[in-house]
Design a protein around this motif. Structure first.
Motif, PDB file in Angstrom:
ATOM      1  N   GLY A 305       0.915  -1.253  -0.052  1.00  0.00           N
ATOM      2  CA  GLY A 305       0.005  -0.016  -0.103  1.00  0.00           C
ATOM      3  C   GLY A 305       0.824   1.222  -0.029  1.00  0.00           C
ATOM      4  O   GLY A 305       0.563   2.098  -0.739  1.00  0.00           O
ATOM      5  N   ALA A 306       1.826   1.319   0.713  1.00  0.00           N
ATOM      6  CA  ALA A 306       2.743   2.480   0.953  1.00  0.00           C
ATOM      7  C   ALA A 306       3.519   2.796  -0.378  1.00  0.00           C
ATOM      8  O   ALA A 306       3.773   3.816  -0.801  1.00  0.00           O
ATOM      9  CB  ALA A 306       3.513   2.418   2.266  1.00  0.00           C
ATOM     10  N   TYR A 307       4.147   1.376  -0.716  1.00  0.00           N
ATOM     11  CA  TYR A 307       4.911   1.444  -2.118  1.00  0.00           C
ATOM     12  C   TYR A 307       4.204   2.168  -3.149  1.00  0.00           C
ATOM     13  O   TYR A 307       4.620   2.982  -4.065  1.00  0.00           O
ATOM     14  CB  TYR A 307       5.348   0.208  -2.558  1.00  0.00           C
ATOM     15  N   PHE A 308       2.964   1.618  -3.299  1.00  0.00           N
ATOM     16  CA  PHE A 308       2.116   2.254  -4.503  1.00  0.00           C
ATOM     17  C   PHE A 308       1.622   3.708  -4.283  1.00  0.00           C
ATOM     18  O   PHE A 308       2.004   4.246  -5.469  1.00  0.00           O
ATOM     19  CB  PHE A 308       0.698   1.239  -4.468  1.00  0.00           C
ATOM     20  N   GLU A 309       1.515   4.209  -3.208  1.00  0.00           N
ATOM     21  CA  GLU A 309       1.219   5.966  -2.955  1.00  0.00           C
ATOM     22  C   GLU A 309       2.418   6.499  -3.364  1.00  0.00           C
ATOM     23  O   GLU A 309       2.267   7.519  -3.913  1.00  0.00           O
ATOM     24  CB  GLU A 309       0.699   5.793  -1.591  1.00  0.00           C
ATOM     25  N   VAL A 310       3.687   6.007  -3.038  1.00  0.00           N
ATOM     26  CA  VAL A 310       4.648   6.765  -3.289  1.00  0.00           C
ATOM     27  C   VAL A 310       5.070   6.654  -4.794  1.00  0.00           C
ATOM     28  O   VAL A 310       5.519   7.716  -5.384  1.00  0.00           O
ATOM     29  CB  VAL A 310       6.039   6.095  -2.440  1.00  0.00           C
ATOM     30  N   MET A 311       4.724   5.540  -5.285  1.00  0.00           N
ATOM     31  CA  MET A 311       4.988   5.567  -6.684  1.00  0.00           C
ATOM     32  C   MET A 311       3.917   6.261  -7.641  1.00  0.00           C
ATOM     33  O   MET A 311       4.423   6.912  -8.670  1.00  0.00           O
ATOM     34  CB  MET A 311       4.902   4.033  -7.267  1.00  0.00           C
ATOM     35  N   ARG A 312       2.792   6.197  -7.113  1.00  0.00           N
ATOM     36  CA  ARG A 312       1.846   7.106  -7.632  1.00  0.00           C
ATOM     37  C   ARG A 312       2.082   8.739  -7.761  1.00  0.00           C
ATOM     38  O   ARG A 312       2.143   9.425  -8.735  1.00  0.00           O
ATOM     39  CB  ARG A 312       0.551   7.168  -7.105  1.00  0.00           C
ATOM     40  N   ALA A 313       2.698   9.261  -6.659  1.00  0.00           N
ATOM     41  CA  ALA A 313       3.064  10.590  -6.329  1.00  0.00           C
ATOM     42  C   ALA A 313       4.159  10.737  -7.394  1.00  0.00           C
ATOM     43  O   ALA A 313       4.321  11.836  -7.866  1.00  0.00           O
ATOM     44  CB  ALA A 313       3.455  10.726  -5.065  1.00  0.00           C
ATOM     45  N   THR A 314       5.074   9.863  -7.451  1.00  0.00           N
ATOM     46  CA  THR A 314       6.640  10.025  -8.182  1.00  0.00           C
ATOM     47  C   THR A 314       5.851  10.008  -9.797  1.00  0.00           C
ATOM     48  O   THR A 314       6.410  10.886 -10.660  1.00  0.00           O
ATOM     49  CB  THR A 314       7.365   8.957  -8.111  1.00  0.00           C
ATOM     50  N   SER A 315       5.176   9.281 -10.222  1.00  0.00           N
ATOM     51  CA  SER A 315       4.527   9.011 -11.674  1.00  0.00           C
ATOM     52  C   SER A 315       3.876  10.447 -12.137  1.00  0.00           C
ATOM     53  O   SER A 315       4.121  10.801 -13.121  1.00  0.00           O
ATOM     54  CB  SER A 315       3.842   7.912 -11.698  1.00  0.00           C
ATOM     55  N   GLU A 316       2.990  10.915 -11.075  1.00  0.00           N
ATOM     56  CA  GLU A 316       2.045  11.953 -11.547  1.00  0.00           C
ATOM     57  C   GLU A 316       2.884  13.342 -11.315  1.00  0.00           C
ATOM     58  O   GLU A 316       2.647  13.999 -12.199  1.00  0.00           O
ATOM     59  CB  GLU A 316       1.035  12.094 -10.151  1.00  0.00           C
ATOM     60  N   ALA A 317       3.959  13.372 -10.768  1.00  0.00           N
ATOM     61  CA  ALA A 317       4.961  14.412 -10.619  1.00  0.00           C
ATOM     62  C   ALA A 317       5.908  14.450 -12.130  1.00  0.00           C
ATOM     63  O   ALA A 317       6.542  15.414 -12.150  1.00  0.00           O
ATOM     64  CB  ALA A 317       5.743  14.677  -9.550  1.00  0.00           C
ATOM     65  N   GLU A 318       6.046  13.180 -12.784  1.00  0.00           N
ATOM     66  CA  GLU A 318       6.880  13.014 -13.568  1.00  0.00           C
ATOM     67  C   GLU A 318       8.151  13.315 -13.312  1.00  0.00           C
ATOM     68  O   GLU A 318       9.033  13.706 -14.139  1.00  0.00           O
ATOM     69  CB  GLU A 318       6.561  13.801 -15.130  1.00  0.00           C
ATOM     70  N   GLU A 319       8.644  12.684 -12.202  1.00  0.00           N
ATOM     71  CA  GLU A 319      10.013  12.796 -11.686  1.00  0.00           C
ATOM     72  C   GLU A 319      10.785  11.405 -11.862  1.00  0.00           C
ATOM     73  O   GLU A 319      10.136  10.467 -11.734  1.00  0.00           O
ATOM     74  CB  GLU A 319      10.017  13.296 -10.196  1.00  0.00           C
ATOM     75  N   TYR A 320      12.154  11.583 -11.688  1.00  0.00           N
ATOM     76  CA  TYR A 320      12.975  10.315 -11.750  1.00  0.00           C
ATOM     77  C   TYR A 320      13.077   9.962 -10.298  1.00  0.00           C
ATOM     78  O   TYR A 320      13.502   8.720 -10.131  1.00  0.00           O
ATOM     79  CB  TYR A 320      14.113  10.703 -12.260  1.00  0.00           C
ATOM     80  N   GLU A 321      13.432  10.799  -9.362  1.00  0.00           N
ATOM     81  CA  GLU A 321      13.400  10.579  -7.892  1.00  0.00           C
ATOM     82  C   GLU A 321      12.328  10.331  -6.921  1.00  0.00           C
ATOM     83  O   GLU A 321      11.201  11.011  -7.539  1.00  0.00           O
ATOM     84  CB  GLU A 321      14.213  11.566  -7.239  1.00  0.00           C
ATOM     85  N   LEU A 322      12.275   9.375  -6.460  1.00  0.00           N
ATOM     86  CA  LEU A 322      10.963   9.037  -5.524  1.00  0.00           C
ATOM     87  C   LEU A 322      10.476  10.467  -5.005  1.00  0.00           C
ATOM     88  O   LEU A 322      11.315  11.029  -4.184  1.00  0.00           O
ATOM     89  CB  LEU A 322      11.347   7.992  -4.615  1.00  0.00           C
ATOM     90  N   GLN A 323       9.431  10.553  -4.786  1.00  0.00           N
ATOM     91  CA  GLN A 323       8.618  11.683  -4.114  1.00  0.00           C
ATOM     92  C   GLN A 323       8.212  11.437  -2.890  1.00  0.00           C
ATOM     93  O   GLN A 323       6.994  11.420  -2.499  1.00  0.00           O
ATOM     94  CB  GLN A 323       7.610  12.181  -5.177  1.00  0.00           C
TER      95      GLN A 323
END
Length: 353
Positions: A305-323
């Motif tokens: 659950g926590a992994y997915f939410e971090v990855m979603r935030a990173t994908s939505e921000a279109e960033e290379y580094e984990l958000q």
């Protein structure tokens, strides 16, 4: 399910909140971005765990940038000296777990195991969770010569919990697992050869059930195995540090109430999810070495659950580094819900014998 920092602390006999679990986290550090301790420390603290970081290297950024990086490994002797200093002030016995990751040299591996022995002498209930980072040269992730051998031999024999990806699992077992069933067999080979009670294969990749559209993890014990999948999200460049984050989140899931990892139960005995000692089994139920506190299955769900939410935030921000910081501005306790927007058929863990 909701798990937050306020729920991580049990009440002592006099009604006062006990200290949170403490983790000695020995892995890399980057000044910019999120990898090693830079990916692990903040989430663990945000979820209610006290973290004592020891850095094996200090780099400007992670090693997968085409432009390169700057920085040096930590002198090997400093790892032991830092633990010795913590011991001298009487705090080492409070350490609930040791988490190790990227090693800057092969010699650091021996120093980490010396620290593990020192911690366990001060607190026999402490557990050692090893993320055996072995590098991926094709992606630009490199580790010094000898580190793979150290993990395949010494780490595999010493850890209580191992968190390899499927490639690292193959190196540690001299195999090439390419199906979930093969992964379970390889993980159980590790369990049978060393002291580990749990193996979290934190990325199944090509060995998964649906590698093209899912990020899959497999948690394996002596008797049971649990599989979980989350949707793969779009990235221009997949972020680095995901394994470091995942191992840290899993350890937090195991430490939420009590981090005691029992020794193997006597014949007919089984450990229950309870802050107490081994209880008699209600019947011949095939449970495997549960940690006191949250069950391994629940810890796996917490991690996903926590992994997915971090990855979603990173994908939505279109960033290379984990958000990690951007996501924390929402509500970190909410991160451990099982992906509230996942398709229905991806919301459950599945059990494998």
């Amino acid at each position: 399910m909701r798990f937050g920092p306020a729920r991580a602390f049990a009440l002592g006999a006099r009604g006062f909140a006990s200290r949170p679990p403490a983790v000695l986290s020995i892995q890399s550090h980057v000044c910019y971005g999120a990898a090693g301790n830079s990916a692990a420390v903040f989430p663990m603290r945000r979820l209610g765990v006290e973290v004592w970081p020891v850095n094996t290297v200090q780099f400007s950024n992670h090693t997968q940038y085409a432009e390169g990086w700057e920085g040096l490994p930590t002198p090997t002797e400093q790892i032991g000296l830092l633990a010795k200093g913590i011991e001298r002030i009487g705090a080492l016995g409070r350490c609930s777990a040791i988490l190790s990751g990227y090693l800057g040299t092969e010699e650091q591996g021996g120093a980490v195991l010396d620290v593990v022995r020192r911690v366990k002498a001060a607190n026999p209930a402490a557990i050692y969770c090893c993320d055996p980072v072995m590098g991926h040269p094709a992606k630009g992730c490199v580790v010094p010569e000898g580190v793979q051998r150290h993990h395949a031999e010494a780490s595999a024999a010493s850890a209580d919990v191992l968190c390899p990806n499927v490639l690292e699992l193959g190196v540690m077992t001299g195999s090439e697992p390419d199906t979930p069933q093969a992964v379970v067999r390889a993980a159980r080979a590790l369990l049978g050869a060393g002291s580990a009670r749990l193996v979290l294969v934190k990325h199944l990749a090509h060995a998964g059930l649906s590698p093209d559209d899912s990020f899959e993890m497999l948690l394996v014990g002596h008797e049971e195995a649990w599989h979980i999948a989350t949707p793969l999200l779009p990235f221009g460049r997949p972020p680095v540090g995901v394994g470091d984050l995942t191992s840290a989140l899993f350890l937090v899931g195991l430490l939420q109430v009590d981090c005691t990892l029992p020794t193997a139960p006597a014949a007919g005995g089984v450990y229950h999810s309870s802050p107490h000692a081994m209880l008699p089994p209600p019947g011949p139920v095939p449970l495997f070495g549960l940690l006191q506190g949250r069950s391994p299955k629940a810890a796996l769900e917490h991690t996903a659950g926590a992994y997915f939410e971090v990855m979603r935030a990173t994908s939505e921000a279109e960033e290379y580094e984990l958000q990690l910081v951007a996501e924390s501005s929402r509500d970190w306790p909410r991160l451990v819900e099982i992906g509230r927007d996942w398709p229905r058929d991806r919301r459950r863990t599945s059990r494998h014998a």
